[in-house]
Design an enzyme around this catalytic site. Structure first.
Site, mmCIF file in Angstrom:
data_model
loop_
_atom_site.group_PDB
_atom_site.id
_atom_site.type_symbol
_atom_site.label_atom_id
_atom_site.label_comp_id
_atom_site.label_asym_id
_atom_site.label_seq_id
_atom_site.Cartn_x
_atom_site.Cartn_y
_atom_site.Cartn_z
ATOM 1 N N CYS A 51 0.778 -1.238 0.000
ATOM 2 C CA CYS A 51 0.000 0.000 0.000
ATOM 3 C C CYS A 51 0.813 1.294 0.000
ATOM 4 O O CYS A 51 0.728 2.093 -0.929
ATOM 5 C CB CYS A 51 -0.945 0.007 1.196
ATOM 6 S SG CYS A 51 -2.141 -1.338 1.220
ATOM 7 N N LYS A 105 -8.559 6.599 1.881
ATOM 8 C CA LYS A 105 -7.369 6.118 2.587
ATOM 9 C C LYS A 105 -6.133 6.924 2.212
ATOM 10 O O LYS A 105 -5.810 7.066 1.035
ATOM 11 C CB LYS A 105 -7.167 4.633 2.264
ATOM 12 C CG LYS A 105 -5.901 4.015 2.846
ATOM 13 C CD LYS A 105 -5.878 2.520 2.588
ATOM 14 C CE LYS A 105 -4.530 1.902 2.945
ATOM 15 N NZ LYS A 105 -4.531 0.425 2.812
ATOM 16 N N HIS A 107 -2.683 6.692 4.307
ATOM 17 C CA HIS A 107 -1.627 5.707 4.573
ATOM 18 C C HIS A 107 -0.235 6.208 4.201
ATOM 19 O O HIS A 107 0.640 5.434 3.789
ATOM 20 C CB HIS A 107 -1.923 4.391 3.853
ATOM 21 C CG HIS A 107 -1.338 3.207 4.579
ATOM 22 N ND1 HIS A 107 -1.345 1.919 4.068
ATOM 23 C CD2 HIS A 107 -0.711 3.112 5.782
ATOM 24 C CE1 HIS A 107 -0.764 1.086 4.909
ATOM 25 N NE2 HIS A 107 -0.371 1.794 5.970
ATOM 26 N N ASP A 258 -3.889 -0.216 -5.940
ATOM 27 C CA ASP A 258 -2.570 0.098 -5.389
ATOM 28 C C ASP A 258 -1.600 -1.067 -5.531
ATOM 29 O O ASP A 258 -0.383 -0.878 -5.589
ATOM 30 C CB ASP A 258 -2.665 0.554 -3.930
ATOM 31 C CG ASP A 258 -3.191 -0.513 -2.980
ATOM 32 O OD1 ASP A 258 -3.730 -1.534 -3.446
ATOM 33 O OD2 ASP A 258 -3.073 -0.320 -1.752
ATOM 34 N N ASN A 259 -2.109 -2.303 -5.555
ATOM 35 C CA ASN A 259 -1.254 -3.493 -5.704
ATOM 36 C C ASN A 259 -2.165 -4.689 -5.907
ATOM 37 O O ASN A 259 -3.393 -4.543 -5.971
ATOM 38 C CB ASN A 259 -0.350 -3.703 -4.483
ATOM 39 C CG ASN A 259 -1.051 -3.599 -3.154
ATOM 40 O OD1 ASN A 259 -0.888 -2.616 -2.429
ATOM 41 N ND2 ASN A 259 -1.857 -4.605 -2.825
#
Length: 439
Positions: A51, A105, A107, A258-259
């Site tokens: 992330c 989000k 992060h 994101d992944n």
């Protein structure tokens, strides 16, 4: 008139978990509509398989190592993060007259001085950490093995803690994204809105109305489908608001993950086991934390009626760091004035140009990878030795083996040697950023 920009980022979203990407057990009509009305990417890559580094790369246009964010950040309230000295897309667009907002989000740091408001966002709403309960909004998973661990509430609006107990986080993100658009209605000021869903990241939570849409699926897959369906409805609401305001034609929407998806913890690198959370990477090998394709390839779409011809499937390899220079150039800015690694890909999506990248590189923990044309080389330390001087070398021809099932290192020894040298040289070049950061 300057274009508007919306980036929609999902969390641990598998390559195979959209209808337009081949999923036949999910319903994603709103995202499928965006893909049909614009371009879908088959070879879009994240810059990291986890992330925080991936998000840092998106917002800065830099490889994660050059942002100082190389692994997952914690969620405690003293956690630092992305240095405010590093320009983000929001800080770059503001001098060009843009109104900026972030919903969802973050992060990239929890402590004061490392929040969205310190990185160019005029308005923001969401969570600062990486994982929260979808209904109580409590981060109960900071680092459970840490003896100082304690649960903490994590929902904010412009640096003020807010409470929305019982409200489903995905719906809150969608509603606040629509509200951001409505606050600017009637204005000639262009906007940049970053919508960062924490779905479908664990914990696996969804309201009954979404779970009931998929009664035929296994329990894990059913929750995954419900979470993605709720997110898809949110995207539909955002698009509907743009249509109502007459802004859709002039708005560039970029959707990506994101992944790759979370896999069974016992096999994060290989991904041969059933996905732990009911996710799918399609035909790809690996998942989250892996530099195989399943950890890096993202389900991605760009929709911009004014400039992007509809109905495209783009197979040119591009990467998340390209978003910064692409949108900045489209807004009339000059990417060359920023210290970034990404390249402008608007010619790729607007007129069918080839990728501007000769090679793509990745690093994460002790893994390194490079893609050149159809060739992908992945270096992993032997399980018994984390020293980068010894590697497991895997060479794949992605044009015939997207699942990276056949290792061609001994079939093409010269190419293997050449790509290995290129990957290690690149990693050596970014390595100083691990030790020499003073932010």
């Amino acid at each position: 008139m300057k274009p508007n920009f919306i980036t929609i980022l999902t969390d641990d979203h598998g390559y195979g978990d959209l209808g337009c990407m081949g999923a036949d057990d999910l319903k994603t009509p709103h995202l499928d509509r965006l893909a049909a009305g614009g371009a879908r990417f088959s070879d879009w890559y994240s810059n990291s398989p986890v992330c925080s580094p991936s998000r840092a790369a998106l917002l800065t246009g830099r490889h994660p190592a050059r942002t100082g964010i190389t692994d997952v950040l914690g969620g405690h309230r003293s956690e630092p993060g992305l240095s405010p000295e590093i320009p983000t897309l929001a800080t770059a667009l503001k001098p060009l007259g843009y109104r900026t907002g972030l919903v969802g989000k973050w992060h990239l740091g929890v402590a004061e001085g490392f929040r969205p408001s310190d990185h160019g966002f005029d308005d923001w709403f969401g969570l600062l950490s990486g994982t929260i309960d979808y209904f109580s909004h409590i981060d109960y998973n900071l680092w459970p093995w840490d003896p100082t661990y304690y649960p903490v509430h994590d929902l904010w609006e412009n640096d003020t803690e807010v409470w929305r107990n019982g409200r489903y986080m995905t719906e809150l993100i969608s509603e606040n994204a629509v509200e951001f658009l409505r606050r600017g209605e009637g204005s000639d000021t262009p906007f940049f809105l970053h919508v960062a869903y924490n779905a479908p990241h664990s914990p696996m939570h969804a309201p009954a109305e979404y779970i009931d849409r998929f009664p035929e699926l296994t329990p894990a897959r059913r929750i995954m489908a419900a979470m993605i369906s709720a997110m898809d409805d949110g995207v539909g609401a955002i698009v509907a608001e743009l249509e109502r305001q007459g802004q859709l034609e002039n708005t560039c929407i970029i959707f990506m993950s994101d992944n790759g998806p979370s896999r069974h913890p016992a096999n994060w690198l290989d991904g041969n086991l059933e996905p732990y959370y009911g996710a799918s990477a399609g035909a790809l090998r690996g998942g989250k934390t892996s530099l195989f394709e399943g950890g890096l390839r993202s389900p991605s779409i760009i929709h911009w009626p004014a400039l992007v011809p509809k109905g495209q499937v783009i197979s040119e390899p591009v990467v998340t760091i390209d978003v910064f220079p692409t949108l900045l150039a489209a807004a009339g800015g000059d990417p060359a004035t920023y210290d970034i690694d990404g390249l402008d890909i608007l010619p790729v999506v607007s007129r069918g140009a080839s990728t501007p990248h000769d090679q793509l590189f990745w690093e994460f923990r002790q893994q390194t990878a490079v893609r050149r044309g159809p060739w992908k080389l992945t270096l992993r330390p032997y399980e018994s030795d984390d020293n980068l001087s010894e590697h497991e070398v895997f060479l794949a021809d992605l044009s015939t083996d997207i699942g990276e099932t056949v290792n061609l290192r001994h079939v093409h020894p010269e190419l293997t040697e050449e790509l290995t040298a290129a990957a290690l040289a690149w990693r050596s070049d970014v390595a100083p950023y691990y030790e020499e950061q003073d932010w």
